[in-house]
Write a protein that holds these residues in place. Structure first.
Motif, PDB file in Angstrom:
ATOM      1  N   UNK A   1       9.266   3.167   2.229  1.00 21.67           N
ATOM      2  CA  UNK A   1       8.867   3.269   0.831  1.00 21.67           C
ATOM      3  C   UNK A   1       8.725   4.696   0.337  1.00 21.67           C
ATOM      4  N   UNK A   2       9.130   5.670   1.141  1.00 21.98           N
ATOM      5  CA  UNK A   2       9.048   7.073   0.719  1.00 21.98           C
ATOM      6  C   UNK A   2       9.852   7.256  -0.557  1.00 21.98           C
ATOM      7  N   UNK A  39       0.812  -1.217   0.000  1.00 20.86           N
ATOM      8  CA  UNK A  39       0.000   0.000   0.000  1.00 20.86           C
ATOM      9  C   UNK A  39       0.845   1.267   0.000  1.00 20.86           C
ATOM     10  N   UNK A  40       2.138   1.145   0.253  1.00 19.85           N
ATOM     11  CA  UNK A  40       3.004   2.324   0.384  1.00 19.85           C
ATOM     12  C   UNK A  40       2.968   3.245  -0.834  1.00 19.85           C
ATOM     13  N   UNK A  41       3.043   2.732  -2.068  1.00 18.66           N
ATOM     14  CA  UNK A  41       2.988   3.660  -3.211  1.00 18.66           C
ATOM     15  C   UNK A  41       1.692   4.464  -3.265  1.00 18.66           C
ATOM     16  N   UNK A  42       0.570   3.847  -2.916  1.00 18.27           N
ATOM     17  CA  UNK A  42      -0.708   4.567  -2.919  1.00 18.27           C
ATOM     18  C   UNK A  42      -0.752   5.615  -1.815  1.00 18.27           C
ATOM     19  N   UNK A  43      -0.170   5.295  -0.675  1.00 11.36           N
ATOM     20  CA  UNK A  43      -0.131   6.258   0.433  1.00 11.36           C
ATOM     21  C   UNK A  43       0.670   7.487   0.028  1.00 11.36           C
ATOM     22  N   UNK A  73      -1.067   9.711  -2.454  1.00  4.34           N
ATOM     23  CA  UNK A  73      -2.111  10.529  -1.833  1.00  4.34           C
ATOM     24  C   UNK A  73      -1.529  11.659  -0.985  1.00  4.34           C
ATOM     25  N   UNK A  74      -0.417  11.387  -0.289  1.00  2.00           N
ATOM     26  CA  UNK A  74       0.165  12.388   0.609  1.00  2.00           C
ATOM     27  C   UNK A  74       1.033  13.414  -0.102  1.00  2.00           C
ATOM     28  N   UNK A  75       1.649  13.022  -1.177  1.00  2.00           N
ATOM     29  CA  UNK A  75       2.594  13.922  -1.839  1.00  2.00           C
ATOM     30  C   UNK A  75       3.905  13.964  -1.070  1.00  2.00           C
TER      31      UNK A  75
END
Length: 73
Positions: free
Chosen positions: A47-48, A20-24, A27-29
Protein backbone atom coordinates in the motif's frame (compact mmCIF):
# COMPACT_ATOMS: atom_id res chain seq x y z
CA UNK A 1 2.24 -15.30 -12.09
CA UNK A 2 4.75 -12.60 -11.32
CA UNK A 3 4.81 -10.61 -8.11
CA UNK A 4 5.55 -7.24 -9.69
CA UNK A 5 3.25 -4.23 -9.66
CA UNK A 6 0.88 -5.74 -7.11
CA UNK A 7 -1.87 -3.50 -5.77
CA UNK A 8 -2.75 -6.05 -3.09
CA UNK A 9 -1.71 -9.49 -1.88
CA UNK A 10 -2.47 -12.43 -4.17
CA UNK A 11 -4.01 -14.32 -1.21
CA UNK A 12 -6.19 -13.43 1.81
CA UNK A 13 -4.47 -13.25 5.17
CA UNK A 14 -6.10 -13.20 8.60
CA UNK A 15 -4.95 -10.14 10.52
CA UNK A 16 -3.93 -8.17 7.43
CA UNK A 17 -3.35 -4.44 7.83
CA UNK A 18 -4.71 -3.28 4.47
CA UNK A 19 -7.23 -0.89 6.05
CA UNK A 20 -4.56 0.61 8.30
CA UNK A 21 -1.98 1.06 5.51
CA UNK A 22 -3.01 4.62 4.54
CA UNK A 23 -2.72 5.76 8.18
CA UNK A 24 0.66 4.08 8.54
CA UNK A 25 2.05 5.83 5.46
CA UNK A 26 0.55 9.15 6.53
CA UNK A 27 2.43 8.83 9.82
CA UNK A 28 5.70 7.58 8.30
CA UNK A 29 5.91 9.85 5.29
CA UNK A 30 8.57 8.69 2.84
CA UNK A 31 11.23 6.76 4.80
CA UNK A 32 14.54 5.79 3.23
CA UNK A 33 14.36 2.36 4.92
CA UNK A 34 11.09 0.59 5.74
CA UNK A 35 11.01 -2.52 7.95
CA UNK A 36 7.94 -4.79 7.95
CA UNK A 37 8.31 -7.01 11.05
CA UNK A 38 5.00 -8.86 10.61
CA UNK A 39 4.75 -9.44 6.86
CA UNK A 40 1.65 -11.61 6.50
CA UNK A 41 -0.07 -10.35 3.37
CA UNK A 42 2.45 -7.50 3.13
CA UNK A 43 -0.51 -5.10 2.91
CA UNK A 44 1.31 -2.07 4.33
CA UNK A 45 4.28 -2.35 1.98
CA UNK A 46 2.05 -3.04 -1.01
CA UNK A 47 0.00 0.00 0.00
CA UNK A 48 3.00 2.34 -0.21
CA UNK A 49 1.72 5.42 -2.05
CA UNK A 50 4.84 5.91 -4.18
CA UNK A 51 8.42 4.78 -4.38
CA UNK A 52 10.88 6.74 -2.32
CA UNK A 53 11.84 10.03 -3.90
CA UNK A 54 15.59 9.46 -3.67
CA UNK A 55 18.31 7.51 -5.42
CA UNK A 56 18.52 4.90 -2.66
CA UNK A 57 15.84 3.24 -0.55
CA UNK A 58 15.45 -0.20 0.99
CA UNK A 59 12.71 -2.37 2.38
CA UNK A 60 13.11 -5.25 4.83
CA UNK A 61 10.44 -7.93 5.19
CA UNK A 62 10.32 -10.33 8.14
CA UNK A 63 7.85 -12.71 9.78
CA UNK A 64 7.97 -15.51 12.34
CA UNK A 65 6.91 -17.87 9.55
CA UNK A 66 9.98 -18.30 7.36
CA UNK A 67 7.99 -20.04 4.64
CA UNK A 68 5.75 -16.99 4.30
CA UNK A 69 8.79 -14.76 3.86
CA UNK A 70 10.04 -17.15 1.18
CA UNK A 71 6.75 -16.67 -0.70
CA UNK A 72 7.44 -12.95 -0.88
CA UNK A 73 11.11 -13.45 -1.71
Amino acid sequence: MTLTNLAKAPFPYYGGKSKAAPAVWAALGDPSHYVEPFAGSLAVLLGRPALANRSYYSETVNDADGLLVNVWR
